[in-house]
Write an enzyme that holds these catalytic residues in place. Sequence first.
Site, PDB file in Angstrom:
ATOM      1  N   ASP A   8       0.814  -1.206   0.083  1.00  0.00           N
ATOM      2  CA  ASP A   8       0.007  -0.028  -0.010  1.00  0.00           C
ATOM      3  C   ASP A   8       0.768   1.195  -0.088  1.00  0.00           C
ATOM      4  O   ASP A   8       1.701   1.702   0.973  1.00  0.00           O
ATOM      5  CB  ASP A   8      -1.008   0.244   1.495  1.00  0.00           C
ATOM      6  N   GLU A  39      -4.287   2.180  -3.375  1.00  0.00           N
ATOM      7  CA  GLU A  39      -5.587   2.720  -2.889  1.00  0.00           C
ATOM      8  C   GLU A  39      -5.312   3.864  -1.838  1.00  0.00           C
ATOM      9  O   GLU A  39      -6.562   4.214  -1.400  1.00  0.00           O
ATOM     10  CB  GLU A  39      -6.249   1.487  -2.301  1.00  0.00           C
ATOM     11  N   HIS A  68     -10.451   1.458  -0.136  1.00  0.00           N
ATOM     12  CA  HIS A  68     -10.654   3.131  -0.256  1.00  0.00           C
ATOM     13  C   HIS A  68     -10.652   3.325  -1.900  1.00  0.00           C
ATOM     14  O   HIS A  68     -10.415   4.647  -2.187  1.00  0.00           O
ATOM     15  CB  HIS A  68      -9.199   3.562   0.434  1.00  0.00           C
ATOM     16  N   HIS A 149      -7.078  -7.841  -0.815  1.00  0.00           N
ATOM     17  CA  HIS A 149      -6.880  -6.757   0.107  1.00  0.00           C
ATOM     18  C   HIS A 149      -7.777  -7.085   1.098  1.00  0.00           C
ATOM     19  O   HIS A 149      -9.087  -7.053   1.132  1.00  0.00           O
ATOM     20  CB  HIS A 149      -7.370  -5.446  -0.409  1.00  0.00           C
TER      21      HIS A 149
END
Length: 257
Positions: A8, A39, A68, A149
Site C-alpha cells: 500500500d 489505494e 478505499h 486486500h
Amino acid sequence: MRILMIGDVVGGPGRRMLQQHLKAVRAERGLGAVVVNAENCAAGSGITAALAEEIFAAGADAITLGDHTWGQKDFAGQIGSITNLVRPANFPAECPGKGWCLVTCPTFRFAVLNLHGRVFMNPVDCPFHAADRALAEMPKDVPVFVDFHAEATSEKMTLGHYLDGRVTAFVGTHTHVQTSDARLLPQGTAYITDLGMTGPYVSSIGRDLKPVTKKFTTGIPARFEVASGPSTLEGAIIDFDPVTKKAAAIEAFRLRD
C-alpha cells in the site's frame, strides 16, 4: 521472469519513494514488471486518474486498489479510462472499473486479479467465488498475480491455499505491516500474507501518530493526516516461469530512506 509487487502506497511520502527509487530497483533487481497497490496514495485515501499516471510514470506496470477505491469523489467517473488499473473483482457488479486485467510486457504477458476480504471489512461479494469466476474468464496461458486486500490473516491464508496451483502468486495487502511468511505453497504458488507499506514508517501505519494516539486514548474522532519523515518501500519479488506459470521463489523486499 521476475515481478515486484508493492504494498500500500500511502500519500505523498509513498509516491515519492516510487518516484525516487522504483526505476533504479527495476534495473538493479532485473524486474520484468511491477504491480503497485495504490489505494491510499491520495492523501491516505483513494486515488485519482492523475496520481495513477504519476505512478505508471514512476515505473509501475499495473495498479491494484482496495477498500478505499472510491475515496476520491470523482474517481468513479475516471476509473474506466485507466488501462492496467483494477479494483476488487468482488465489488458489486454495478461498480465501474474491472477486477482483473492483462498486462503486456516486451517479453511476456500476465494477469493481475484484485480481491477484497470480508472478515472485519465492509461487506462485499464472496472473494472465493469471485476468484473462480475471474480465472474462468482469463486466458489459460498467462501467469496470474493476485492482490487480496484483506484484514484477517486466516482469510488470506485460506484463500491463498484455495488458489494454490491455479495462480502464480497470491499476496496480501491492507494491514500495512509486512509479514515474515513469504514462501512457496505446495502446488507452486508464491505466497505472503501482507506486502507491507510504502510510506512513512515513524507513524501509525502511515498516519501521523498524534491524532491516532488521541483517538485511542480518548475515543474522540480525529482527522488522521499522513505522517511525514523517512519512508519505506515494501513488497515482494517473485521469480516465475512464464511457460509453466509456476513460481520458483518469493522474497520479501524492503528499501528505507
